[in-house]
Scaffold this motif. Structure first.
Motif, PDB file in Angstrom:
ATOM      1  N   GLY A  60      31.175  33.316  50.757  1.00 34.03           N
ATOM      2  CA  GLY A  60      32.108  32.333  50.202  1.00 34.03           C
ATOM      3  C   GLY A  60      33.193  33.000  49.378  1.00 34.03           C
ATOM      4  N   VAL A  61      34.106  32.163  48.918  1.00 35.32           N
ATOM      5  CA  VAL A  61      35.260  32.685  48.184  1.00 35.32           C
ATOM      6  C   VAL A  61      34.943  32.699  46.688  1.00 35.32           C
ATOM      7  CG1 VAL A  61      37.744  32.388  47.736  1.00 35.32           C
ATOM      8  CG2 VAL A  61      36.776  31.747  49.950  1.00 35.32           C
ATOM      9  N   VAL A  62      35.200  33.869  46.055  1.00 38.59           N
ATOM     10  CA  VAL A  62      34.961  33.995  44.620  1.00 38.59           C
ATOM     11  C   VAL A  62      36.206  33.541  43.863  1.00 38.59           C
ATOM     12  CG1 VAL A  62      34.328  35.578  42.750  1.00 38.59           C
ATOM     13  CG2 VAL A  62      33.440  35.964  45.047  1.00 38.59           C
ATOM     14  N   HIS A  63      36.009  32.480  43.060  1.00 44.06           N
ATOM     15  CA  HIS A  63      37.081  31.986  42.196  1.00 44.06           C
ATOM     16  C   HIS A  63      36.681  32.240  40.760  1.00 44.06           C
ATOM     17  CE1 HIS A  63      39.670  29.808  44.969  1.00 44.06           C
ATOM     18  NE2 HIS A  63      38.584  29.476  45.634  1.00 44.06           N
ATOM     19  N   GLU A  64      37.657  32.123  39.865  1.00 45.66           N
ATOM     20  CA  GLU A  64      37.323  32.271  38.452  1.00 45.66           C
ATOM     21  C   GLU A  64      36.254  31.262  38.038  1.00 45.66           C
ATOM     22  OE1 GLU A  64      40.613  32.280  35.709  1.00 45.66           O
ATOM     23  OE2 GLU A  64      41.502  33.920  36.873  1.00 45.66           O
ATOM     24  N   LYS A  65      36.341  30.077  38.623  1.00 46.59           N
ATOM     25  CA  LYS A  65      35.395  29.032  38.228  1.00 46.59           C
ATOM     26  C   LYS A  65      34.059  29.114  38.961  1.00 46.59           C
ATOM     27  CE  LYS A  65      38.767  25.719  36.562  1.00 46.59           C
ATOM     28  NZ  LYS A  65      39.640  24.629  36.959  1.00 46.59           N
ATOM     29  N   GLY A  66      33.926  30.103  39.807  1.00 46.99           N
ATOM     30  CA  GLY A  66      32.651  30.269  40.498  1.00 46.99           C
ATOM     31  C   GLY A  66      32.839  30.534  41.980  1.00 46.99           C
ATOM     32  N   LEU A  67      31.716  30.509  42.661  1.00 48.34           N
ATOM     33  CA  LEU A  67      31.707  30.814  44.088  1.00 48.34           C
ATOM     34  C   LEU A  67      31.693  29.532  44.900  1.00 48.34           C
ATOM     35  CD1 LEU A  67      31.175  33.104  46.298  1.00 48.34           C
ATOM     36  CD2 LEU A  67      28.754  32.591  45.990  1.00 48.34           C
ATOM     37  N   LEU A  68      32.654  29.418  45.786  1.00 53.75           N
ATOM     38  CA  LEU A  68      32.608  28.319  46.759  1.00 53.75           C
ATOM     39  C   LEU A  68      31.679  28.815  47.859  1.00 53.75           C
ATOM     40  CD1 LEU A  68      36.307  27.084  47.053  1.00 53.75           C
ATOM     41  CD2 LEU A  68      34.308  25.705  46.489  1.00 53.75           C
ATOM     42  N   ALA A  69      30.415  28.543  47.663  1.00 55.10           N
ATOM     43  CA  ALA A  69      29.380  29.246  48.433  1.00 55.10           C
ATOM     44  C   ALA A  69      29.311  28.841  49.902  1.00 55.10           C
ATOM     45  CB  ALA A  69      28.028  29.017  47.772  1.00 55.10           C
ATOM     46  N   GLN A  70      29.019  29.860  50.702  1.00 58.89           N
ATOM     47  CA  GLN A  70      28.692  29.656  52.121  1.00 58.89           C
ATOM     48  C   GLN A  70      27.461  30.499  52.392  1.00 58.89           C
ATOM     49  OE1 GLN A  70      32.170  30.914  54.236  1.00 58.89           O
ATOM     50  NE2 GLN A  70      33.067  28.873  54.296  1.00 58.89           N
ATOM     51  N   ASP A  71      26.541  29.992  53.184  1.00 58.22           N
ATOM     52  CA  ASP A  71      25.324  30.755  53.449  1.00 58.22           C
ATOM     53  C   ASP A  71      25.648  32.101  54.095  1.00 58.22           C
ATOM     54  OD1 ASP A  71      23.737  28.813  52.397  1.00 58.22           O
ATOM     55  OD2 ASP A  71      23.190  27.909  54.336  1.00 58.22           O
ATOM     56  N   LEU A  72      24.924  33.126  53.711  1.00 60.32           N
ATOM     57  CA  LEU A  72      25.064  34.416  54.386  1.00 60.32           C
ATOM     58  C   LEU A  72      24.397  34.306  55.753  1.00 60.32           C
ATOM     59  CD1 LEU A  72      24.090  36.876  51.482  1.00 60.32           C
ATOM     60  CD2 LEU A  72      26.379  36.499  52.409  1.00 60.32           C
ATOM     61  N   PRO A  73      24.929  34.979  56.770  1.00 59.53           N
ATOM     62  CA  PRO A  73      24.272  34.931  58.083  1.00 59.53           C
ATOM     63  C   PRO A  73      22.931  35.674  58.045  1.00 59.53           C
ATOM     64  CG  PRO A  73      26.103  36.487  58.107  1.00 59.53           C
ATOM     65  CD  PRO A  73      26.138  35.807  56.767  1.00 59.53           C
ATOM     66  N   PRO A  74      21.981  35.290  58.902  1.00 59.47           N
ATOM     67  CA  PRO A  74      20.637  35.907  58.898  1.00 59.47           C
ATOM     68  C   PRO A  74      20.669  37.436  59.048  1.00 59.47           C
ATOM     69  CG  PRO A  74      20.698  33.991  60.349  1.00 59.47           C
ATOM     70  CD  PRO A  74      22.099  34.218  59.903  1.00 59.47           C
TER      71      PRO A  74
END
Ligand code: AKG
Ligand code: FE2
Length: 255
Positions: A60-74
């Protein structure tokens, strides 16, 4: 169990600055090849080209306010989960991986990893070997010594704080590490917070003073007493970190 792991990890501590771990041959050649296959199987749009390297961002994209998370692939969690469990140094599962690709004359300027990350980083090296330099953070007062200045232009990597390394603090000495393929480097504490790390953009790099030269290291050759790494191929690294502040990926649907 955790205590056992820590004791096991202690034998990989290198240098005198707390705390740098260097684990040679952390993955096998087959695992290295599998990871490289998956990395190069990603669509071309997954690559972001910077001035002096290419990178893929996973998690995911790292922003100052945190991570807009996306699952890591297996194929990535297979190795990140192992690093998380075996190191016991991360507070939670690794949720962000930056994959950097360097051609022999490419590097990364001295920088400190951004504040969004938990201050522990694990870097898995694949492909060609490279020398990573650690220089004291220039913000220290009483700077009395001078280190080699990496003159590379700034790139626009948002998760990094980058600065020049003209001045360094005398009681913190610069050091370097030879990062061989399949090795795992982990650093935290002062090495993370008080030092910048970088890789020079030259194809031939001295490593005779690397702090891990006796730690299972084999290098290409020796020239006039200087141990030199000749970067003949591409290096790919996996920078594995934890972002604790995770933002829910809210999708607003109208109507
Ligand atoms: O490629 C490496 O070994 C270092 C990468 C790095 O420092 C970073 O992604 O912040
Ligand atoms: Fe970094």
């Amino acid at each position: 169990m955790a205590e056992e792991n820590l004791t096991a990890l202690n034998k990989y501590i290198v240098g005198s600055v707390p705390t740098v771990f260097y684990i040679p041959e952390y993955v096998t050649s087959a695992e290295e090849q599998l990871l490289l296959n998956n990395i190069y199987r990603a669509p071309i749009s997954k690559w972001k080209s910077l001035k002096n390297r290419r990178l893929q961002n996973w998690g995911g994209v790292v922003h100052e306010k945190g991570l807009l998370a996306q699952d890591l692939p297996p194929w990535l969690t297979k190795v990140t989960q192992r690093i998380y469990e075996e190191s016991t140094l991360f507070p939670s599962a690794i949720n962000h991986v930056l994959i950097n690709e360097y051609l022999p004359d490419q590097g990364i300027m001295p920088h400190q990893d951004g504040p969004a990350y938990v201050p522990v980083v694990a870097i898995l090296s694949l492909g060609s070997p490279v020398v990573m330099d650690f220089v004291p953070h220039p913000s220290f007062e009483n700077a009395t010594c001078t280190s080699e200045n990496d003159t590379e232009d700034k790139n626009s990597e948002p998760a990094h704080i980058e600065m020049s390394s003209d001045k360094c603090e005398s009681k913190y000495l610069p050091f370097s590490l030879a990062l061989m393929p399949r090795s795992l480097l982990i650093f935290k504490d002062k090495a993370y917070s008080d030092y910048l790390h970088g890789i020079k953009d030259c194809a031939s790099q001295r490593c005779d003073e690397a702090v891990n030269v006796t730690n299972g290291l084999k290098v290409d050759g020796e020239t006039g007493g200087d141990t030199v790494i000749n970067r003949t191929g591409t290096r790919v690294s996996l920078t594995c970190r934890v972002v604790t502040k995770v933002r829910k990926n809210l999708i607003k649907l109208s109507g």
